[in-house]
Write a protein that holds these residues in place. Structure first.
Motif, PDB file in Angstrom:
ATOM      1  N   ASP A  26     -11.185  68.157  35.628  1.00 19.30           N
ATOM      2  CA  ASP A  26     -11.381  66.971  36.462  1.00 19.30           C
ATOM      3  C   ASP A  26     -11.454  67.317  37.942  1.00 19.30           C
ATOM      4  N   THR A  27     -10.737  68.342  38.377  1.00 20.85           N
ATOM      5  CA  THR A  27     -10.790  68.746  39.785  1.00 20.85           C
ATOM      6  C   THR A  27     -12.153  69.324  40.136  1.00 20.85           C
ATOM      7  N   LEU A  28     -12.695  70.161  39.254  1.00 16.90           N
ATOM      8  CA  LEU A  28     -14.022  70.716  39.499  1.00 16.90           C
ATOM      9  C   LEU A  28     -15.087  69.623  39.505  1.00 16.90           C
ATOM     10  N   ALA A  29     -14.955  68.656  38.587  1.00 14.76           N
ATOM     11  CA  ALA A  29     -15.924  67.557  38.537  1.00 14.76           C
ATOM     12  C   ALA A  29     -15.781  66.635  39.738  1.00 14.76           C
ATOM     13  N   ASP A  30     -14.562  66.420  40.207  1.00  9.83           N
ATOM     14  CA  ASP A  30     -14.343  65.506  41.333  1.00  9.83           C
ATOM     15  C   ASP A  30     -14.999  66.021  42.602  1.00  9.83           C
ATOM     16  N   ARG A 153     -10.625  75.729  45.360  1.00  6.60           N
ATOM     17  CA  ARG A 153      -9.550  75.719  46.361  1.00  6.60           C
ATOM     18  C   ARG A 153      -8.622  74.522  46.182  1.00  6.60           C
ATOM     19  N   ARG A 154      -9.145  73.402  45.724  1.00  9.48           N
ATOM     20  CA  ARG A 154      -8.274  72.249  45.454  1.00  9.48           C
ATOM     21  C   ARG A 154      -7.303  72.535  44.306  1.00  9.48           C
ATOM     22  N   LEU A 155      -7.677  73.452  43.437  1.00  9.82           N
ATOM     23  CA  LEU A 155      -6.757  73.878  42.378  1.00  9.82           C
ATOM     24  C   LEU A 155      -5.693  74.831  42.906  1.00  9.82           C
ATOM     25  N   GLY A 156      -5.917  75.343  44.107  1.00 14.06           N
ATOM     26  CA  GLY A 156      -4.982  76.298  44.695  1.00 14.06           C
ATOM     27  C   GLY A 156      -5.411  77.739  44.565  1.00 14.06           C
ATOM     28  N   LEU A 157      -6.584  77.995  43.992  1.00  6.77           N
ATOM     29  CA  LEU A 157      -7.052  79.370  43.848  1.00  6.77           C
ATOM     30  C   LEU A 157      -7.360  79.987  45.214  1.00  6.77           C
ATOM     31  N   SER A 158      -6.972  81.228  45.371  1.00  8.22           N
ATOM     32  CA  SER A 158      -7.284  81.951  46.606  1.00  8.22           C
ATOM     33  C   SER A 158      -7.821  83.349  46.326  1.00  8.22           C
ATOM     34  N   GLY A 159      -7.738  83.795  45.069  1.00 12.54           N
ATOM     35  CA  GLY A 159      -8.132  85.160  44.752  1.00 12.54           C
ATOM     36  C   GLY A 159      -9.559  85.311  44.271  1.00 12.54           C
ATOM     37  N   LEU A 310      -9.008  78.201  34.303  1.00 17.27           N
ATOM     38  CA  LEU A 310      -7.609  78.002  33.922  1.00 17.27           C
ATOM     39  C   LEU A 310      -6.900  79.349  33.823  1.00 17.27           C
ATOM     40  N   LEU A 311      -7.570  80.355  33.245  1.00 20.05           N
ATOM     41  CA  LEU A 311      -6.987  81.691  33.172  1.00 20.05           C
ATOM     42  C   LEU A 311      -6.780  82.283  34.568  1.00 20.05           C
ATOM     43  N   ALA A 312      -7.719  82.006  35.491  1.00 23.64           N
ATOM     44  CA  ALA A 312      -7.579  82.492  36.865  1.00 23.64           C
ATOM     45  C   ALA A 312      -6.365  81.855  37.543  1.00 23.64           C
ATOM     46  N   CYS A 313      -6.158  80.562  37.292  1.00 30.62           N
ATOM     47  CA  CYS A 313      -4.969  79.887  37.843  1.00 30.62           C
ATOM     48  C   CYS A 313      -3.700  80.529  37.307  1.00 30.62           C
ATOM     49  N   GLN A 314      -3.683  80.824  36.016  1.00 33.80           N
ATOM     50  CA  GLN A 314      -2.514  81.454  35.413  1.00 33.80           C
ATOM     51  C   GLN A 314      -2.305  82.852  35.975  1.00 33.80           C
TER      52      GLN A 314
END
Length: 422
Positions: A26-30, A153-159, A310-314
């Motif tokens: 939903d974040t990617l779609a938003d 970035r809204r998911l918090g990914l930085s890597g 999702l795996l990247a977030c983990q």
């Protein structure tokens, strides 16, 4: 015990982990919705020829990975392996390009490819995609890249990093194709790879086998043979990305796995995923619409892997999604209390509060354990003495603090308590 299991290579998401999957999707779609993209729901399967022509006869997707079957009418159908060809077919069929341009659409859902299952690479993969059709504008290319980056970035990914290049246009690709084929003819390639070089030599550059990568290390690169127009387009895309504050790196060896890409091409990479480091990608496809029987309109888009994101977030240790099933867990002690709390639960849900009830006549101890497992912040307990007093007990599970709330104003008081803790 059931003898049935899920098909090999297909991930399943169930509570509480499914909460993270939903948030990623939903974040990617938003991010696309905020840029004016409208939603399109695509068929899960289509005419096989659509993907053969749209994706490319020389791609691994078409030659090795498609789930194809013959339906009862004798037609060859294929479970969709990607989204762009289906979107383009829909735009042509329904005349969506006869209105305002560009046509800006986004979609999400399952796609299917027969591959060797491994971490982050599934036979049923989930994607969010966007397509912007009908305008050849470098600023639009930059917008599409920025939308994906914003979602990450809204998911918090930085890597993650963004790799970009240009695959040229129809004025410079033929000469480059001939030059690359001449280079490849001098290599000791196996027969299958040589056939691929005849169909689409750039696909050989995308071969992941180390021995092939070593042989093509000195191959000519498209970015060094761009036409004046293609080079100017590429330079403008990069300038717009700088203006948007989107950081990127140039990768002149970047080759996407589908044949329709031209000019701007990009990939999102996260090294925390190991060998399967791609979490999304896309590019411009100037000739695809005409190839499928439509106007000579260009397009640009991306497909982002929900599973891989999702795996990247983990991998970054991010907690994505509220894994609590509810905000309030109702604990009735007796049938009269159950009727009151079931009715109260309905009122709270209508007011936007997530509520569950201890069904099945659980005792107080078992019900409170269930409340803890639900992830609820509050337990709402109602017993015979509470009914006589006209109150219920609202207990904050983390602190153990408890207070009485009036049954006559229960919905308003509980809703306010939940809102205060959010």
């Amino acid at each position: 015990m059931s003898t049935f299991t899920a098909p090999k290579g297909i991930p399943e998401y169930f509570p509480p982990e499914s909460a993270g999957f939903l948030v990623v999707r939903d974040t990617l779609a938003d991010a696309a919705r905020r840029a004016g993209y409208g939603y399109i729901e695509l068929p899960l399967f289509e005419d096989t020829t659509l993907f053969a022509r749209g994706v490319g006869e020389s791609t691994d997707v078409v030659t090795k990975e498609m789930y194809t079957f013959t339906d009862r009418g004798g037609r060859s159908m294929t479970l969709r392996p990607e989204g762009t060809a289906g979107v383009m077919r829909s735009v042509i069929e329904h005349g969506l390009d006869r209105g305002q341009l560009p046509v800006k659409l986004y979609y999400n859902g399952a796609f299917f490819r027969y591959e060797r299952p491994q971490a982050g690479r599934y036979r049923q993969l989930q994607q969010v995609g966007v397509e912007a059709i009908g305008v050849d504008d470098p600023a639009l290319d930059a917008e599409v890249i920025a939308i994906a980056d914003e979602g990450y970035r809204r998911l918090g990914l930085s890597g993650h990093r963004i790799e970009v290049t240009s695959l040229g246009d129809n004025t410079c690709r033929p000469a480059y194709r001939a030059k690359l084929q001449e280079f490849l003819h001098g290599l000791p390639l196996d027969e299958e790879t040589r056939r691929r070089a005849e169909l689409n030599p750039m696909r050989v550059l995308d071969d992941k086998r180390p021995e092939v990568q070593e042989m093509v290390a000195d191959a000519p690169l498209m970015v060094d043979h761009l036409s004046v127009a293609a080079k100017e387009h590429y330079e403008q895309v990069k300038a717009h990305l700088v203006d948007l504050g989107v950081q990127f790196v140039e990768n002149p060896r970047l080759v996407r796995g589908l044949d329709y890409y031209t000019k701007t091409t990009f990939e999102f990479v996260h090294d925390g995923l190991g060998a399967q480091s791609g979490i999304g990608g896309g590019g411009r496809y100037d000739g695809l619409m005409a190839e499928l029987g439509g106007q000579e309109y260009s397009g640009v888009g991306f497909g982002l892997g929900v599973d891989r994101t999702l795996l990247a977030c983990q991998a970054e240790g991010l907690t994505v999604g509220d894994q609590a099933r509810c905000d309030v867990y109702c604990v009735p002690m007796g049938e009269t209390a159950k009727r009151r709390l079931v009715a109260a639960a309905g009122g709270l849900r209508a007011a936007g509060v997530r509520v569950d009830v201890a069904y099945g006549g659980k005792g107080l101890k078992g019900a409170m354990k269930a409340a803890d497992r639900s992830g609820a912040r509050f337990a709402l307990v109602l017993g015979e003495r509470d009914l006589e007093a006209g109150t219920a007990q609202l207990k904050e599970l983390a602190s153990g603090e408890q207070r009485a709330v009036a049954l006559d104003s229960l919905v308003d008081e509980v809703r306010a308590a939940v809102a205060e803790r959010r």
